[in-house]
Motif scaffolding. Structure first.
Motif, PDB file in Angstrom:
ATOM      1  N   GLY A  58      14.066  65.380   5.800  1.00 40.93           N
ATOM      2  CA  GLY A  58      13.628  64.136   6.440  1.00 40.93           C
ATOM      3  C   GLY A  58      12.755  63.307   5.522  1.00 40.93           C
ATOM      4  N   ASN A  59      11.829  63.957   4.835  1.00 40.65           N
ATOM      5  CA  ASN A  59      10.949  63.255   3.895  1.00 40.65           C
ATOM      6  C   ASN A  59      11.738  62.663   2.736  1.00 40.65           C
ATOM      7  OD1 ASN A  59       8.630  63.763   5.366  1.00 40.65           O
ATOM      8  ND2 ASN A  59       8.201  65.689   4.301  1.00 40.65           N
ATOM      9  N   MET A  60      12.750  63.410   2.293  1.00 36.83           N
ATOM     10  CA  MET A  60      13.555  62.919   1.177  1.00 36.83           C
ATOM     11  C   MET A  60      14.298  61.648   1.566  1.00 36.83           C
ATOM     12  SD  MET A  60      16.476  64.959  -1.004  1.00 36.83           S
ATOM     13  CE  MET A  60      15.274  66.187  -1.497  1.00 36.83           C
ATOM     14  N   LYS A  61      14.823  61.629   2.804  1.00 30.12           N
ATOM     15  CA  LYS A  61      15.541  60.440   3.259  1.00 30.12           C
ATOM     16  C   LYS A  61      14.603  59.248   3.389  1.00 30.12           C
ATOM     17  CE  LYS A  61      19.325  59.243   6.323  1.00 30.12           C
ATOM     18  NZ  LYS A  61      20.276  59.745   7.332  1.00 30.12           N
ATOM     19  N   LYS A  62      13.398  59.492   3.894  1.00 32.83           N
ATOM     20  CA  LYS A  62      12.410  58.413   3.988  1.00 32.83           C
ATOM     21  C   LYS A  62      12.066  57.849   2.619  1.00 32.83           C
ATOM     22  CE  LYS A  62      10.150  60.006   8.249  1.00 32.83           C
ATOM     23  NZ  LYS A  62       8.903  60.548   8.833  1.00 32.83           N
ATOM     24  N   GLN A  63      11.892  58.754   1.652  1.00 28.70           N
ATOM     25  CA  GLN A  63      11.549  58.307   0.297  1.00 28.70           C
ATOM     26  C   GLN A  63      12.678  57.479  -0.311  1.00 28.70           C
ATOM     27  OE1 GLN A  63      10.578  61.935  -1.735  1.00 28.70           O
ATOM     28  NE2 GLN A  63       8.697  62.247  -0.564  1.00 28.70           N
ATOM     29  N   LEU A  64      13.920  57.887  -0.036  1.00 26.18           N
ATOM     30  CA  LEU A  64      15.053  57.112  -0.534  1.00 26.18           C
ATOM     31  C   LEU A  64      15.072  55.715   0.092  1.00 26.18           C
ATOM     32  CD1 LEU A  64      17.872  59.827  -0.527  1.00 26.18           C
ATOM     33  CD2 LEU A  64      17.063  58.563  -2.528  1.00 26.18           C
ATOM     34  N   LEU A  65      14.873  55.658   1.393  1.00 28.47           N
ATOM     35  CA  LEU A  65      14.852  54.366   2.080  1.00 28.47           C
ATOM     36  C   LEU A  65      13.735  53.472   1.555  1.00 28.47           C
ATOM     37  CD1 LEU A  65      15.652  55.611   5.678  1.00 28.47           C
ATOM     38  CD2 LEU A  65      17.012  53.958   4.376  1.00 28.47           C
ATOM     39  N   GLN A  66      12.581  54.080   1.297  1.00 21.94           N
ATOM     40  CA  GLN A  66      11.458  53.313   0.741  1.00 21.94           C
ATOM     41  C   GLN A  66      11.807  52.786  -0.645  1.00 21.94           C
ATOM     42  OE1 GLN A  66       8.292  56.170   1.019  1.00 21.94           O
ATOM     43  NE2 GLN A  66       7.710  55.549   3.088  1.00 21.94           N
ATOM     44  N   SER A  67      12.477  53.623  -1.447  1.00 22.45           N
ATOM     45  CA  SER A  67      12.843  53.176  -2.798  1.00 22.45           C
ATOM     46  C   SER A  67      13.880  52.056  -2.732  1.00 22.45           C
ATOM     47  CB  SER A  67      13.379  54.350  -3.617  1.00 22.45           C
ATOM     48  OG  SER A  67      14.646  54.767  -3.150  1.00 22.45           O
ATOM     49  N   PHE A  68      14.786  52.114  -1.747  1.00 28.65           N
ATOM     50  CA  PHE A  68      15.802  51.068  -1.608  1.00 28.65           C
ATOM     51  C   PHE A  68      15.175  49.730  -1.210  1.00 28.65           C
ATOM     52  CE2 PHE A  68      19.241  54.409  -0.366  1.00 28.65           C
ATOM     53  CZ  PHE A  68      19.275  54.831  -1.683  1.00 28.65           C
ATOM     54  N   ASP A  69      13.965  49.761  -0.653  1.00 24.01           N
ATOM     55  CA  ASP A  69      13.277  48.538  -0.239  1.00 24.01           C
ATOM     56  C   ASP A  69      12.482  47.901  -1.383  1.00 24.01           C
ATOM     57  OD1 ASP A  69      12.642  46.631   1.685  1.00 24.01           O
ATOM     58  OD2 ASP A  69      10.758  47.624   2.202  1.00 24.01           O
ATOM     59  N   ASP A  70      12.559  48.513  -2.569  1.00 29.67           N
ATOM     60  CA  ASP A  70      11.820  48.021  -3.728  1.00 29.67           C
ATOM     61  C   ASP A  70      12.583  46.840  -4.332  1.00 29.67           C
ATOM     62  OD1 ASP A  70      10.573  47.535  -6.142  1.00 29.67           O
ATOM     63  OD2 ASP A  70      10.296  49.652  -6.630  1.00 29.67           O
ATOM     64  N   GLU A  71      12.061  45.630  -4.126  1.00 31.17           N
ATOM     65  CA  GLU A  71      12.751  44.422  -4.579  1.00 31.17           C
ATOM     66  C   GLU A  71      12.808  44.310  -6.096  1.00 31.17           C
ATOM     67  OE1 GLU A  71      12.187  40.683  -2.859  1.00 31.17           O
ATOM     68  OE2 GLU A  71      11.936  41.426  -0.805  1.00 31.17           O
ATOM     69  N   GLU A  72      11.865  44.944  -6.762  1.00 29.59           N
ATOM     70  CA  GLU A  72      11.890  44.888  -8.227  1.00 29.59           C
ATOM     71  C   GLU A  72      13.161  45.529  -8.766  1.00 29.59           C
ATOM     72  OE1 GLU A  72       9.220  46.324 -12.062  1.00 29.59           O
ATOM     73  OE2 GLU A  72       8.330  46.288 -10.066  1.00 29.59           O
ATOM     74  N   ILE A  73      13.629  46.584  -8.081  1.00 27.07           N
ATOM     75  CA  ILE A  73      14.838  47.282  -8.513  1.00 27.07           C
ATOM     76  C   ILE A  73      16.069  46.750  -7.784  1.00 27.07           C
ATOM     77  CG2 ILE A  73      16.002  49.524  -8.643  1.00 27.07           C
ATOM     78  CD1 ILE A  73      13.207  50.799  -8.780  1.00 27.07           C
ATOM     79  N   TYR A  74      15.943  46.589  -6.478  1.00 25.58           N
ATOM     80  CA  TYR A  74      17.103  46.240  -5.646  1.00 25.58           C
ATOM     81  C   TYR A  74      17.067  44.787  -5.141  1.00 25.58           C
ATOM     82  CZ  TYR A  74      17.827  51.279  -5.618  1.00 25.58           C
ATOM     83  OH  TYR A  74      18.031  52.580  -5.997  1.00 25.58           O
ATOM     84  N   GLY A  75      16.241  43.958  -5.753  1.00 17.49           N
ATOM     85  CA  GLY A  75      16.117  42.574  -5.317  1.00 17.49           C
ATOM     86  C   GLY A  75      17.413  41.787  -5.389  1.00 17.49           C
TER      87      GLY A  75
END
Length: 358
Positions: A313-330
């Motif tokens: 569960g924590n791993m999935k949350k961390q992935l979702l948080q990383s996907f919200d990083d506009e610097e990378i996924y903007g």
């Protein structure tokens, strides 16, 4: 100092007995004893081999040389193989033995000669086979004292193989100690012994552990090569290496997560929206099965620590948080699918980027 005293002095410094020195020079122990007591002198043809054996570097008059060059060893090995084809085994072995006596400290020559005659004896009928086997084993045993780890390991490998073929498995196992615990060759040879002695489960387990470790090593190598391609901005090579990482995970039954995740970084590198969004979804969908290799038939004899649901569960949350990083996924911010993923983040993490702005 008289010649006999020089021989005695350096023989003792090298920790040779008279018998050991005699064996390596192809003479009797009595002859060495007589040299040292000044009763007789060595034949002039033996002076250079004695100097080499005792490592007397000051003996320039005899053109002292401890080793042969790789080219010279290759030439001697080619002649040995030619003699094995054209003459008898005994004649070829006798000639080879003289070459080793001429260069008793040239470990590469001894190692290659031992391996050559061992291989020939395995595939051909050899007269006085047991005697020849003992002679080859003696060469390997001698090399176990080498200061070079690679030489010791090759000699030990030869001895493990010899005693396996004879069915003397306990003796074979004693030579595994010359390999470090971390050396995969040790485990591979141990697995062979397990298999040949009816310990099938232990053999499978050892082989599976080797496979699993090899996947991790090869995956790390491919990732390192991928990073080099990125650094050089070689997009084509980077893409092919990302694909290879996925193929490797598929080949080793690691599960979908490990098959798809290498593509994600490459999709970001390429700013490829479709590939990025498709891969992000596959990564998220496969998180629950990230430990799928634990159930893979390829590793059924191994024991793995169970993954805790909280960790997944924590791993999935961390992935979702990383996907919200506009610097990378903007570059995806106008995509509804990316916005939907960020919405999932809000559901899983209890906050969203918009909430933070307010």
């Amino acid at each position: 100092m008289m010649l006999g005293k020089v021989i005695r002095k350096y023989r003792k410094e090298r920790n040779f007995t008279q018998e050991e020195m005699a064996e390596r020079l192809g003479v009797t122990a009595s002859a060495v004893n007589k040299w040292e007591r000044e009763v007789t002198c060595p034949d002039i043809a033996l002076l250079a081999p004695i100097a080499r054996l005792l490592k007397i570097s000051t003996d320039t008059l005899l053109s002292y040389r401890e080793n042969l060059t790789p080219k010279e060893i290759k030439e001697l090995m080619e002649k040995t193989q030619k003699m094995l084809k054209e003459t008898s085994y005994g004649e070829a072995f006798g000639w080879a033995k003289k070459q080793m006596e001429q260069y008793p400290n040239c470990e590469d020559l001894v190692l290659n000669m031992a391996a050559c005659f061992e291989a020939y004896a395995i595939t051909h009928e050899v007269p006085e086979a047991e005697k020849r086997e003992r002679e080859i084993c003696a060469l390997y045993q001698r090399l176990l004292e080498s200061s070079e780890e690679s030489v010791r390991m090759r000699a030990a490998s030869g001895l493990v193989g010899y005693y396996r073929r004879k069915g003397e498995y306990e003796e074979a196992e004693t030579y595994l100690q010359y390999f470090s615990i971390q050396n995969p060759e040790r485990k591979r040879m141990q697995a062979q012994i397990y298999g040949e002695t009816g310990r099938i489960k232990e053999a499978y387990k050892a082989y599976e552990e080797l496979l699993f470790a090899d996947y991790q090593r090869m995956s790390a190598i491919l990732h390192g090569m991928y990073q080099l391609a990125r650094k050089e901005n070689d997009r084509e090579r980077a893409g092919r290496l990302a694909e290879k990482q996925g193929e490797l995970a598929r080949c080793f039954e690691m599960g979908e997560f490990y098959e798809v995740v290498p593509q994600l970084d490459f999709a970001v590198l390429e700013q490829n929206r479709e590939l990025a969004l498709d891969t992000m979804k596959k990564v998220l969908d496969s998180v629950a099965g990230i430990g799928g290799f634990r159930q893979a038939w390829l590793y059924e004899h191994m024991t793995f620590q169970e993954m805790q649901p909280e960790l997944l569960g924590n791993m999935k949350k961390q992935l979702l948080q990383s996907f919200d990083d506009e610097e990378i996924y903007g570059f995806l911010k106008e995509e509804p699918r990316w916005q939907a993923l960020c919405g999932k983040q809000a559901e899983n993490c209890g906050t969203s980027g918009k909430a933070e702005e307010k």
